[in-house]
Design an enzyme around this catalytic site. Structure first.
Site, short mmCIF file in Angstrom:
data_model
loop_
_atom_site.label_atom_id
_atom_site.label_comp_id
_atom_site.label_asym_id
_atom_site.label_seq_id
_atom_site.Cartn_x
_atom_site.Cartn_y
_atom_site.Cartn_z
N ASP A 157 2.46 16.59 14.13
CA ASP A 157 2.75 16.53 12.69
C ASP A 157 1.46 16.38 11.90
O ASP A 157 1.38 15.58 10.96
CB ASP A 157 3.71 15.38 12.39
CG ASP A 157 4.34 15.49 10.98
OD1 ASP A 157 4.34 16.61 10.43
OD2 ASP A 157 4.82 14.47 10.46
N LEU A 198 0.83 -1.21 0.00
CA LEU A 198 0.00 0.00 0.00
C LEU A 198 0.86 1.26 0.00
O LEU A 198 0.43 2.32 -0.45
CB LEU A 198 -0.93 0.01 1.22
CG LEU A 198 -1.90 -1.17 1.34
CD1 LEU A 198 -2.64 -1.12 2.67
CD2 LEU A 198 -2.90 -1.16 0.18
N PHE A 256 11.78 3.34 6.37
CA PHE A 256 12.27 2.20 7.13
C PHE A 256 11.34 0.99 7.04
O PHE A 256 11.36 0.12 7.88
CB PHE A 256 12.46 2.60 8.60
CG PHE A 256 11.41 3.52 9.13
CD1 PHE A 256 11.62 4.88 9.12
CD2 PHE A 256 10.21 3.04 9.61
CE1 PHE A 256 10.64 5.74 9.59
CE2 PHE A 256 9.25 3.89 10.09
CZ PHE A 256 9.47 5.25 10.09
N GLY A 257 10.51 0.92 6.01
CA GLY A 257 9.64 -0.24 5.85
C GLY A 257 8.51 -0.01 4.89
O GLY A 257 8.44 1.01 4.21
N LYS A 258 7.62 -1.01 4.83
CA LYS A 258 6.48 -0.96 3.91
C LYS A 258 5.17 -1.11 4.68
O LYS A 258 5.14 -1.56 5.81
CB LYS A 258 6.58 -2.11 2.90
CG LYS A 258 7.79 -2.07 1.99
CD LYS A 258 7.78 -3.27 1.04
CE LYS A 258 8.99 -3.23 0.12
NZ LYS A 258 9.00 -4.40 -0.80
N VAL A 259 4.08 -0.72 4.03
CA VAL A 259 2.74 -0.99 4.54
C VAL A 259 2.07 -1.90 3.53
O VAL A 259 1.99 -1.58 2.34
CB VAL A 259 1.92 0.30 4.71
CG1 VAL A 259 0.51 -0.05 5.22
CG2 VAL A 259 2.60 1.26 5.69
N LYS A 298 1.97 -2.53 8.91
CA LYS A 298 3.16 -1.71 8.77
C LYS A 298 4.36 -2.57 9.14
O LYS A 298 4.50 -2.99 10.29
CB LYS A 298 3.05 -0.49 9.70
CG LYS A 298 4.03 0.63 9.45
CD LYS A 298 3.64 1.84 10.31
CE LYS A 298 4.53 3.03 10.06
NZ LYS A 298 4.10 4.21 10.86
N GLU A 301 5.29 2.78 0.87
CA GLU A 301 6.64 2.54 1.35
C GLU A 301 7.19 3.78 2.00
O GLU A 301 6.93 4.90 1.56
CB GLU A 301 7.57 2.13 0.19
CG GLU A 301 7.22 0.77 -0.40
CD GLU A 301 8.28 0.24 -1.33
OE1 GLU A 301 9.46 0.41 -0.99
OE2 GLU A 301 7.93 -0.32 -2.38
#
Length: 441
Positions: free
Chosen positions: A142, A25, A30-33, A48, A27
């Protein structure tokens, strides 16, 4: 702690315990979803997947721990829900509510401004979600269109609590002091660097989001960061005449550069324009057993500033960076600042170690010599008789850390042909630069 096999992970990474993993879904640094489906119930989730080595590399272990701890206590219809956290030796898996409609940013980018009634409804949900967080002692810090998701029914879900603050982050003066956020959305008191109230600064960011929802563009914007911050300090947003008086007044009262006189959450909810067709959300504060694997928190701690090696990157904040150049533009690949000084800077998401290694590799392939000293590089090419060459060049390369996931590369020409310097700088900036819009996160 569980092993990769115990989690049910196949070699292709298609299954995580009771979850079947699908398409990516999104990137991040520090990683992907990934999309996931519960094999037992058929329910959809977003997982995540965080790489521990990247978390250590970017020095954001505290940020990840904070996001998990924060999401664990938040149960509201307008906040993304955390369901469980699994972990292996190399990865952390955060199983989150799946929100189908994407970012509010994409909605505005594709449709342009929203009708006032539709925009007010989203703003009401945003205020509901943010004020709920505040009652739980959580301050987002944020808030921006990219961190507000939209579900299939058009309702919003606040996400990305990696920079959020909890009560323990307040100093003895009762204020927060960490400079963070995204440039166009950040409150002036955060930029002033004298301490700020988390609730009041979140309200400012909500006001910026409201402005964009109703107009289709940002209230404060400039490619030059120094000019942008001057506009934010003045708080002089140009509000279109075609907005209703109620919307005009709401924006004006929120985007008040003085945090003391800025409207509060209670004031927003009591406002007549806000209350039109308003149905408050009902938070779900029932106790829920969220499983969190202890291994998720076993991330090797990064040495403190005092323990850093001499070769570590120099840590600078937003204000020092602005002071470095009044013409710095972080929205493009790189910006020539002063022809007489021959300096070029660009931002990058790569770690300082990776940046220096990549710079060394790139310039070596281009035929330059590299000298190393105290975390800096000196790039040299000497003109030799009998060889075709553009000429001699000496360039100093240094990396500055703005935040754990954002760095600035500065190239300074000591001597040599300007055309050769620009060619070298272009090659490096195209391969290493950060092309997003965040300045500090």
């Amino acid at each position: 702690m569980v092993s990769e096999n115990e989690l049910g992970l196949e070699k292709k990474g298609m299954q995580l315990g009771k979850y079947e993993l699908g398409r990516t879904l999104g990137e991040g640094n520090f990683g992907k979803v990934k999309f996931a489906r519960n094999i037992e119930t058929g329910q959809c989730f977003a997982v995540k997947i965080l790489e521990k080595n990247k978390i250590i590399h970017l020095k954001i272990s505290d940020q990840i721990k904070r996001e998990i701890a924060t999401l664990k206590v938040l149960k509201h219809p307008n906040v993304v829900r955390l369901h469980e956290v699994l972990a292996s030796k190399t990865k952390i898996y955060m199983v989150l509510e799946y929100v189908t409609g994407g970012e509010l940013f994409d909605k505005i980018a594709s449709k342009g401004k929203l009708k006032e009634d539709e925009g007010r409804k989203l703003f009401q949900q945003l205020i509901d979600g943010v004020s709920y967080c505040h009652t739980k002692g959580v301050f987002h810090r944020d808030l921006k269109l990219e961190n507000v998701l939209v579900d299939a029914k058009g309702n919003i879900k606040i996400s990305d609590f990696g920079l959020s603050a909890l009560p323990q982050h307040f100093r003895d003066d009762g204020l927060l002091h960490t400079t963070c956020g995204s440039p166009n959305y950040v409150a002036p008191e955060i930029l002033a660097n004298r301490g700020y109230d988390g609730a009041t600064s979140d309200i400012w960011s909500c006001g910026v989001i409201l402005y964009v929802i109703l107009t289709g563009y940002l209230p404060f914007d400039d490619r030059n960061l120094a000019v942008l911050y001057q506009k934010i300090f003045k708080g002089d947003a140009q509000i279109p005449k075609w907005l209703s008086q109620g919307a005009h007044n709401m924006i004006k009262r929120i985007l008040d550069p003085n945090p003391v006189s800025r409207i509060t959450m209670a004031g927003i909810k009591a406002d007549e324009w806000f209350k039109q067709d308003y149905t408050p959300a009902n938070p779900d504060d029932e106790e829920e057993d969220i499983y969190i694997d202890d291994e998720a928190f076993s991330i090797r701690e990064v040495p403190s500033d005092a323990e850093k090696s001499p070769g570590s990157p120099t840590l600078i904040n937003a204000f020092q960076l602005i002071g470095m150049s009044s013409c710095l533009d972080l929205s493009g690949f790189f910006e020539k600042e002063d022809v007489s000084e021959r300096k070029i800077r660009f931002t990058s998401n790569h770690s300082a170690k990776d940046l220096l290694e990549k710079i060394e590799g790139t310039v070596t392939e281009m035929g330059f010599r590299v000298l190393k000293k105290n975390g800096r590089l000196k790039v040299v090419q000497e003109h030799k008789k009998g060889q075709k060459s553009l000429g001699s060049l000496s360039v100093a390369a240094e990396v500055f850390e703005i935040s754990p996931s954002l760095f600035v590369v500065e190239l300074r020409k000591a001597y040599g042909a300007l055309s050769l310097f620009l060619s070298l700088s272009l090659s490096l900036s195209l391969s290493l630069s950060h092309t997003g819009t965040h300045f500090f996160s």
